[in-house]
Design a protein around this motif. Sequence first.
Motif, PDB file in Angstrom:
ATOM      1  N   MET A 147      23.974 109.475  41.804  1.00  0.00           N
ATOM      2  CA  MET A 147      24.670 108.221  41.603  1.00  0.00           C
ATOM      3  C   MET A 147      23.700 107.048  41.621  1.00  0.00           C
ATOM      4  O   MET A 147      23.811 106.138  40.818  1.00  0.00           O
ATOM      5  CB  MET A 147      25.735 108.082  42.695  1.00  0.00           C
ATOM      6  N   ALA A 148      22.753 107.070  42.551  1.00  0.00           N
ATOM      7  CA  ALA A 148      21.780 105.982  42.624  1.00  0.00           C
ATOM      8  C   ALA A 148      20.920 105.931  41.368  1.00  0.00           C
ATOM      9  O   ALA A 148      20.582 104.848  40.881  1.00  0.00           O
ATOM     10  CB  ALA A 148      20.908 106.138  43.863  1.00  0.00           C
ATOM     11  N   ALA A 149      20.571 107.103  40.826  1.00  0.00           N
ATOM     12  CA  ALA A 149      19.760 107.143  39.614  1.00  0.00           C
ATOM     13  C   ALA A 149      20.535 106.575  38.425  1.00  0.00           C
ATOM     14  O   ALA A 149      19.962 105.891  37.578  1.00  0.00           O
ATOM     15  CB  ALA A 149      19.314 108.567  39.327  1.00  0.00           C
ATOM     16  N   VAL A 150      21.834 106.844  38.383  1.00  0.00           N
ATOM     17  CA  VAL A 150      22.658 106.308  37.298  1.00  0.00           C
ATOM     18  C   VAL A 150      22.716 104.789  37.390  1.00  0.00           C
ATOM     19  O   VAL A 150      22.549 104.078  36.390  1.00  0.00           O
ATOM     20  CB  VAL A 150      24.078 106.918  37.342  1.00  0.00           C
ATOM     21  N   LEU A 151      22.940 104.265  38.602  1.00  0.00           N
ATOM     22  CA  LEU A 151      22.969 102.806  38.771  1.00  0.00           C
ATOM     23  C   LEU A 151      21.626 102.178  38.426  1.00  0.00           C
ATOM     24  O   LEU A 151      21.576 101.121  37.814  1.00  0.00           O
ATOM     25  CB  LEU A 151      23.361 102.446  40.209  1.00  0.00           C
ATOM     26  N   ALA A 152      20.537 102.828  38.842  1.00  0.00           N
ATOM     27  CA  ALA A 152      19.209 102.293  38.535  1.00  0.00           C
ATOM     28  C   ALA A 152      18.961 102.282  37.032  1.00  0.00           C
ATOM     29  O   ALA A 152      18.243 101.418  36.526  1.00  0.00           O
ATOM     30  CB  ALA A 152      18.139 103.108  39.240  1.00  0.00           C
ATOM     31  N   GLY A 153      19.538 103.225  36.319  1.00  0.00           N
ATOM     32  CA  GLY A 153      19.364 103.262  34.872  1.00  0.00           C
ATOM     33  C   GLY A 153      20.254 102.284  34.137  1.00  0.00           C
ATOM     34  O   GLY A 153      19.911 101.838  33.045  1.00  0.00           O
ATOM     35  N   LEU A 154      21.394 101.927  34.718  1.00  0.00           N
ATOM     36  CA  LEU A 154      22.345 101.053  34.035  1.00  0.00           C
ATOM     37  C   LEU A 154      22.210  99.581  34.401  1.00  0.00           C
ATOM     38  O   LEU A 154      22.500  98.721  33.578  1.00  0.00           O
ATOM     39  CB  LEU A 154      23.777 101.509  34.341  1.00  0.00           C
ATOM     40  N   LEU A 155      21.792  99.295  35.614  1.00  0.00           N
ATOM     41  CA  LEU A 155      21.696  97.907  36.063  1.00  0.00           C
ATOM     42  C   LEU A 155      20.279  97.375  35.889  1.00  0.00           C
ATOM     43  O   LEU A 155      19.314  98.140  35.941  1.00  0.00           O
ATOM     44  CB  LEU A 155      22.101  97.803  37.538  1.00  0.00           C
ATOM     45  N   PRO A 156      20.139  96.074  35.720  1.00  0.00           N
ATOM     46  CA  PRO A 156      18.793  95.489  35.695  1.00  0.00           C
ATOM     47  C   PRO A 156      18.098  95.699  37.037  1.00  0.00           C
ATOM     48  O   PRO A 156      18.755  95.786  38.077  1.00  0.00           O
ATOM     49  CB  PRO A 156      19.052  94.001  35.448  1.00  0.00           C
ATOM     50  N   ILE A 157      16.781  95.770  37.020  1.00  0.00           N
ATOM     51  CA  ILE A 157      16.022  96.058  38.235  1.00  0.00           C
ATOM     52  C   ILE A 157      16.254  94.991  39.308  1.00  0.00           C
ATOM     53  O   ILE A 157      16.258  95.300  40.500  1.00  0.00           O
ATOM     54  CB  ILE A 157      14.524  96.228  37.925  1.00  0.00           C
ATOM     55  N   ASN A 158      16.484  93.739  38.910  1.00  0.00           N
ATOM     56  CA  ASN A 158      16.755  92.687  39.895  1.00  0.00           C
ATOM     57  C   ASN A 158      18.081  92.943  40.614  1.00  0.00           C
ATOM     58  O   ASN A 158      18.191  92.688  41.821  1.00  0.00           O
ATOM     59  CB  ASN A 158      16.790  91.311  39.228  1.00  0.00           C
ATOM     60  N   ALA A 159      19.071  93.436  39.899  1.00  0.00           N
ATOM     61  CA  ALA A 159      20.364  93.743  40.520  1.00  0.00           C
ATOM     62  C   ALA A 159      20.219  94.899  41.509  1.00  0.00           C
ATOM     63  O   ALA A 159      20.799  94.871  42.593  1.00  0.00           O
ATOM     64  CB  ALA A 159      21.400  94.081  39.458  1.00  0.00           C
ATOM     65  N   VAL A 160      19.440  95.907  41.141  1.00  0.00           N
ATOM     66  CA  VAL A 160      19.209  97.042  42.035  1.00  0.00           C
ATOM     67  C   VAL A 160      18.454  96.577  43.281  1.00  0.00           C
ATOM     68  O   VAL A 160      18.789  96.976  44.406  1.00  0.00           O
ATOM     69  CB  VAL A 160      18.439  98.162  41.306  1.00  0.00           C
ATOM     70  N   ALA A 161      17.465  95.708  43.105  1.00  0.00           N
ATOM     71  CA  ALA A 161      16.717  95.178  44.254  1.00  0.00           C
ATOM     72  C   ALA A 161      17.627  94.362  45.161  1.00  0.00           C
ATOM     73  O   ALA A 161      17.551  94.479  46.396  1.00  0.00           O
ATOM     74  CB  ALA A 161      15.546  94.336  43.768  1.00  0.00           C
ATOM     75  N   ASP A 162      18.489  93.531  44.579  1.00  0.00           N
ATOM     76  CA  ASP A 162      19.418  92.739  45.389  1.00  0.00           C
ATOM     77  C   ASP A 162      20.395  93.626  46.143  1.00  0.00           C
ATOM     78  O   ASP A 162      20.710  93.373  47.311  1.00  0.00           O
ATOM     79  CB  ASP A 162      20.183  91.740  44.518  1.00  0.00           C
ATOM     80  N   LEU A 163      20.893  94.682  45.498  1.00  0.00           N
ATOM     81  CA  LEU A 163      21.795  95.609  46.182  1.00  0.00           C
ATOM     82  C   LEU A 163      21.088  96.332  47.326  1.00  0.00           C
ATOM     83  O   LEU A 163      21.676  96.556  48.390  1.00  0.00           O
ATOM     84  CB  LEU A 163      22.370  96.620  45.191  1.00  0.00           C
ATOM     85  N   THR A 164      19.836  96.672  47.121  1.00  0.00           N
ATOM     86  CA  THR A 164      19.058  97.298  48.190  1.00  0.00           C
ATOM     87  C   THR A 164      18.885  96.323  49.344  1.00  0.00           C
ATOM     88  O   THR A 164      19.060  96.692  50.519  1.00  0.00           O
ATOM     89  CB  THR A 164      17.686  97.748  47.657  1.00  0.00           C
ATOM     90  N   ASN A 165      18.559  95.078  49.030  1.00  0.00           N
ATOM     91  CA  ASN A 165      18.373  94.073  50.073  1.00  0.00           C
ATOM     92  C   ASN A 165      19.645  93.854  50.882  1.00  0.00           C
ATOM     93  O   ASN A 165      19.613  93.822  52.117  1.00  0.00           O
ATOM     94  CB  ASN A 165      17.917  92.745  49.469  1.00  0.00           C
ATOM     95  N   ILE A 166      20.772  93.684  50.209  1.00  0.00           N
ATOM     96  CA  ILE A 166      22.010  93.411  50.933  1.00  0.00           C
ATOM     97  C   ILE A 166      22.438  94.636  51.747  1.00  0.00           C
ATOM     98  O   ILE A 166      22.970  94.495  52.854  1.00  0.00           O
ATOM     99  CB  ILE A 166      23.125  92.925  49.980  1.00  0.00           C
ATOM    100  N   GLY A 167      22.173  95.815  51.248  1.00  0.00           N
ATOM    101  CA  GLY A 167      22.517  97.024  51.992  1.00  0.00           C
ATOM    102  C   GLY A 167      21.703  97.178  53.261  1.00  0.00           C
ATOM    103  O   GLY A 167      22.236  97.498  54.327  1.00  0.00           O
ATOM    104  N   VAL A 168      20.405  96.942  53.167  1.00  0.00           N
ATOM    105  CA  VAL A 168      19.542  97.052  54.339  1.00  0.00           C
ATOM    106  C   VAL A 168      19.878  95.963  55.362  1.00  0.00           C
ATOM    107  O   VAL A 168      19.954  96.228  56.568  1.00  0.00           O
ATOM    108  CB  VAL A 168      18.055  96.983  53.915  1.00  0.00           C
ATOM    109  N   LEU A 169      20.093  94.747  54.900  1.00  0.00           N
ATOM    110  CA  LEU A 169      20.440  93.667  55.818  1.00  0.00           C
ATOM    111  C   LEU A 169      21.793  93.908  56.488  1.00  0.00           C
ATOM    112  O   LEU A 169      21.954  93.651  57.685  1.00  0.00           O
ATOM    113  CB  LEU A 169      20.429  92.328  55.085  1.00  0.00           C
ATOM    114  N   LEU A 170      22.761  94.416  55.738  1.00  0.00           N
ATOM    115  CA  LEU A 170      24.060  94.727  56.321  1.00  0.00           C
ATOM    116  C   LEU A 170      23.929  95.842  57.365  1.00  0.00           C
ATOM    117  O   LEU A 170      24.563  95.779  58.428  1.00  0.00           O
ATOM    118  CB  LEU A 170      25.054  95.122  55.236  1.00  0.00           C
TER     119      LEU A 170
END
Length: 113
Positions: free
Chosen positions: A1-24
Amino acid sequence: MAAVLAGLLPINAVADLTNIGVLLAFVVVCAAVLVLRYTKPHLKRGFRCPGMPVVPVLGMVFSVWLMSFLHWETWVRMGAGSSRACSSTRCTATAAPGASCRAARWISTPSTP
């Protein structure tokens, strides 16, 4: 699932999702440290928390502060992903006995000292 999202979303969106997940996750850990230190003081601790309760509170405040700088789209994606994950496991928000979420059952189980 993560690979699919990384392939479909822009890299900035994936980085932001990673940031918000780690901070949460850090906010949740800081809150759990506070709750456990006061509700179950007799538990054996695997680590010490200096400056209790100031350090966990500051950790939560600064993590939420950093999260506030992320784009609103990131918040929407996180909310959609969280609701999707929660609905797929049929997790409930209450820790009532007989709840369908494993975490809710674990929380509601009385612990022995």
